[in-house]
Each structure stands twice: as structure tokens, then as C-alpha cells.
Design a protein around this motif. Structure first.
Motif, short mmCIF file in Angstrom:
data_model
loop_
_atom_site.label_atom_id
_atom_site.label_comp_id
_atom_site.label_asym_id
_atom_site.label_seq_id
_atom_site.Cartn_x
_atom_site.Cartn_y
_atom_site.Cartn_z
N UNK A 101 -5.62 -10.63 -20.97
CA UNK A 101 -5.02 -9.44 -21.58
C UNK A 101 -5.10 -8.30 -20.57
N UNK A 102 -3.98 -7.85 -20.02
CA UNK A 102 -4.04 -6.83 -18.97
C UNK A 102 -4.44 -5.47 -19.52
N UNK A 103 -5.22 -4.74 -18.74
CA UNK A 103 -5.67 -3.39 -19.09
C UNK A 103 -5.01 -2.39 -18.13
N UNK A 104 -3.78 -2.01 -18.46
CA UNK A 104 -3.05 -1.08 -17.59
C UNK A 104 -3.54 0.34 -17.84
N UNK A 105 -4.09 0.96 -16.83
CA UNK A 105 -4.54 2.34 -16.96
C UNK A 105 -3.48 3.33 -16.49
N UNK A 106 -2.55 2.85 -15.65
CA UNK A 106 -1.43 3.68 -15.18
C UNK A 106 -0.21 2.77 -15.08
N UNK A 107 0.93 3.28 -15.53
CA UNK A 107 2.20 2.57 -15.36
C UNK A 107 3.17 3.48 -14.60
N UNK A 108 3.92 2.91 -13.70
CA UNK A 108 4.82 3.67 -12.85
C UNK A 108 6.01 2.80 -12.47
N UNK A 109 7.17 3.38 -12.23
CA UNK A 109 8.32 2.55 -11.80
C UNK A 109 8.26 2.14 -10.34
N UNK A 110 7.31 2.67 -9.58
CA UNK A 110 7.34 2.50 -8.13
C UNK A 110 6.13 1.74 -7.59
N UNK A 111 6.41 0.71 -6.79
CA UNK A 111 5.33 -0.01 -6.12
C UNK A 111 4.59 0.89 -5.13
N UNK A 112 5.32 1.80 -4.49
CA UNK A 112 4.68 2.70 -3.53
C UNK A 112 3.65 3.58 -4.21
N UNK A 113 3.91 3.97 -5.46
CA UNK A 113 2.95 4.78 -6.21
C UNK A 113 1.70 3.96 -6.52
N UNK A 114 1.88 2.68 -6.84
CA UNK A 114 0.73 1.81 -7.08
C UNK A 114 -0.14 1.73 -5.82
N UNK A 115 0.50 1.63 -4.66
CA UNK A 115 -0.27 1.62 -3.40
C UNK A 115 -1.08 2.90 -3.24
N UNK A 116 -0.45 4.03 -3.50
CA UNK A 116 -1.15 5.31 -3.35
C UNK A 116 -2.32 5.42 -4.33
N UNK A 117 -2.12 4.95 -5.55
CA UNK A 117 -3.19 5.00 -6.54
C UNK A 117 -4.32 4.03 -6.18
N UNK A 118 -3.96 2.87 -5.67
CA UNK A 118 -4.99 1.91 -5.25
C UNK A 118 -5.81 2.45 -4.09
N UNK A 119 -5.17 3.24 -3.27
CA UNK A 119 -5.85 3.82 -2.11
C UNK A 119 -6.96 4.78 -2.50
N UNK A 120 -6.78 5.45 -3.64
CA UNK A 120 -7.73 6.51 -4.01
C UNK A 120 -8.52 6.21 -5.28
N UNK A 121 -8.52 4.96 -5.76
CA UNK A 121 -9.23 4.66 -6.99
C UNK A 121 -9.90 3.31 -6.94
N UNK A 122 -10.18 2.75 -8.13
CA UNK A 122 -10.84 1.45 -8.19
C UNK A 122 -10.00 0.40 -8.89
N UNK A 123 -8.73 0.71 -9.14
CA UNK A 123 -7.84 -0.21 -9.85
C UNK A 123 -6.99 -0.99 -8.85
N UNK A 124 -6.40 -2.08 -9.35
CA UNK A 124 -5.55 -2.92 -8.51
C UNK A 124 -4.20 -3.10 -9.21
#
Length: 291
Positions: free
Chosen positions: A214-237
Motif C-alpha cells: 500500500x503506497x504512502x504518497x506524501x507528495x504528488x506532482x506532475x513532474x519527475x524533475x520535481x520528484x528528483x528535487x524533493x528526493x534531494x532534500x528529504x527522506x522520501x523516494x
């Protein structure tokens, strides 16, 4: 008033004599004089006075010449536009691109394309795939790069890429020690996800469900680049389109393949039933070479 008469007037003003005007136009001197007389009859005011054997433009002629000059500049622009269309198809190229392809791929293609077409004016908009598709239908774009979830009605499509997604994570994340990420590795982890309507997100969710995750999405975004930026500064994948890997900081984000594969599919889209210009064909070739 005929164009040939105005042409004779322009040649006579810039050359200063009927002899030189005749040479410029490739006609005889009497023909130039006849065209000037016809133009004077048409405009109903004198254009030249003869002073000590020379033709001198009247004040009215000088005012008229300003307008003639403007019209000739317009003709020069038309000739330049015609040359651009003859040589390149059209003088402008309008591109719409989804965010994943707009980080590095499309800018790189534009840079390479401009090396051989430096005079072509390019407009480039980063939009959602649905907006790109609508822009193609409305005539706003000549070529678009979009994800495969678009409505394909009313557009021509060409498969651009089908690439397995990768998982982006902080460099020090526990999953970074694994060579391959599997569905069970994402259980009970905070996840960065693409929006629910994204086809790749839907494929991932189906796969996770098959493995009872069961996935636990803490952030949803239309952009893969945004996921990269969030992964860079947090603990989520998060699972991303590999097109954006080059945009990430190499010392801050780690990428690992995900198995079973979740495919990101992208399409090139074009106006339907419209012959592609030389510019569109050449830019398409550049994009395909950079995949």
C-alpha cells in the motif's frame, strides 16, 4: 497606379537620373520617362521639376517617396520570408514539451538544431501533456512531446521513447545500498508520486497492489524533475522518468532500477492530416537522435 510605375519612381529617386533608373530596371530611358508620366497622371501632382537639365523631386514627391520606401521594405521582408520558406519550410518552429523532456532533452535538441538553422525563430513552451495535445489541435504548436496518456484523437502520433522508470532517493537513503529496487522495498516508506492520472503512476500502483504493498504518497506532482528535487532534500523516494536524470545533482540524488519494470512512454505529436514542413522533419530527426 501600377507597381511598375512606382518601381520606376523609386529607381529614379535613388539613382538621380533616368539613364541609371533604366539600367536598374533593365528597360529603356524613354520607358522610364513614360512610366513617370503615367504615375504623375495617376497621383495628380507633379513629381519632378527639371532644373538646369536635371530632374529634381518636388516636395510632394519626397513625401510620396517615404511611403514608397516603406512599401519596398515590406516587399524586402516578403522576399526574405519567401526565401526562408523555400530553404527551411517555415521561418519559425513552435514546440510544446512535457516537463520531463524539457529539463535536458528538448533544450539539447534546440541547441543542436540551431547550429544548422541559426536564423530560425523558435518558441518553446513547457506544458502538461494534455495542454500540448490541445495546442497541437488548435494550431499553437508544430510539434509536441507528450506522455502516452493523451487523447490521440485529432493528432498524428509517433512513438518517441519507452523507458523503464528508476527510483530517485537521497544519496544516504538505506535503499541506495541496493542494486535493484523491488515493490516490497517500498512498503512503509514515504513516497514521492506522480499525479494519479499519470499512466506510469497507474502502472506502478497496479504493480504495488499485486505485491500487497500500500503506497504512502506524501507528495504528488506532475513532474519527475520535481520528484528528483524533493528526493534531494528529504527522506522520501519516488519513481521517475529517466529523461530527467541529467537534471539532478550527481552528489545528492541516487538512482536505482526498479523491477518489475514500470515503463514511461512518450509520443511525438503533430497536427493531423498536415504535411510536415522541412523544419519539423529536421527537428524530429534531431530529437530522435538524442533519445
Amino acid at each position: 497606379m501600377k507597381h511598375r510605375q512606382v518601381e520606376a519612381f523609386h529607381a529614379l529617386i535613388i539613382s538621380g537620373s533616368t539613364v541609371r533608373a533604366a539600367e536598374i530596371m533593365g528597360i529603356t530611358q524613354p520607358a522610364v520617362s513614360r512610366l513617370i508620366a503615367e504615375l504623375e497622371h495617376s497621383v495628380r501632382f507633379p513629381l519632378f521639376d527639371r532644373v538646369r537639365g536635371r530632374l529634381v523631386p518636388t516636395p510632394e514627391a519626397r513625401l510620396f517617396f517615404r511611403e514608397v520606401e516603406e512599401s519596398f521594405r515590406g516587399m524586402d521582408r516578403l522576399r526574405a520570408a519567401a526565401a526562408g520558406i523555400r530553404d527551411y519550410g517555415e521561418g519559425t518552429l513552435r514546440i510544446g514539451g512535457l516537463a520531463a523532456g524539457s529539463v535536458a532533452l528538448i533544450p539539447s535538441a534546440i541547441r543542436l538544431f540551431r547550429e544548422s538553422h541559426p536564423k530560425i525563430r523558435i518558441t518553446f513552451h513547457v506544458k502538461s501533456s494534455a495542454d500540448i495535445r490541445n495546442g497541437i489541435v488548435d494550431g499553437q504548436y508544430d510539434i509536441g512531446l507528450a506522455a502516452d496518456e493523451i487523447d490521440k484523437a485529432g493528432v498524428d502520433t509517433q512513438t518517441f521513447a519507452s523507458s523503464p522508470g528508476v527510483v530517485a532517493m537521497p544519496m544516504d537513503h538505506p535503499l541506495a545500498s541496493k542494486e535493484t529496487i523491488k515493490p516490497e522495498h517500498l512498503s512503509d516508506l514515504p513516497l514521492l508520486g506522480l499525479v494519479p492520472e499519470d499512466r506510469a503512476r497507474q502502472r506502478l500502483d497496479t504493480l504495488l497492489a499485486q505485491h500487497n504493498v500500500v503506497p504512502d504518497y506524501i507528495v504528488e506532482t506532475p513532474n519527475s524533475a520535481t520528484i528528483c528535487a524533493l528526493a534531494e532534500s528529504g527522506n522520501a523516494v519516488g519513481l521517475i522518468n529517466p529523461m530527467v536524470i541529467d537534471s539532478a545533482h550527481p552528489n545528492r540524488v541516487a538512482f536505482r532500477p526498479f523491477r518489475p519494470s514500470v515503463i514511461f512512454r512518450s509520443l511525438l505529436i503533430f497536427p493531423v492530416e498536415k504535411q510536415k514542413s522541412k523544419l519539423v522533419r529536421e527537428f524530429t530527426k534531431t530529437l530522435m537522435a538524442l533519445r
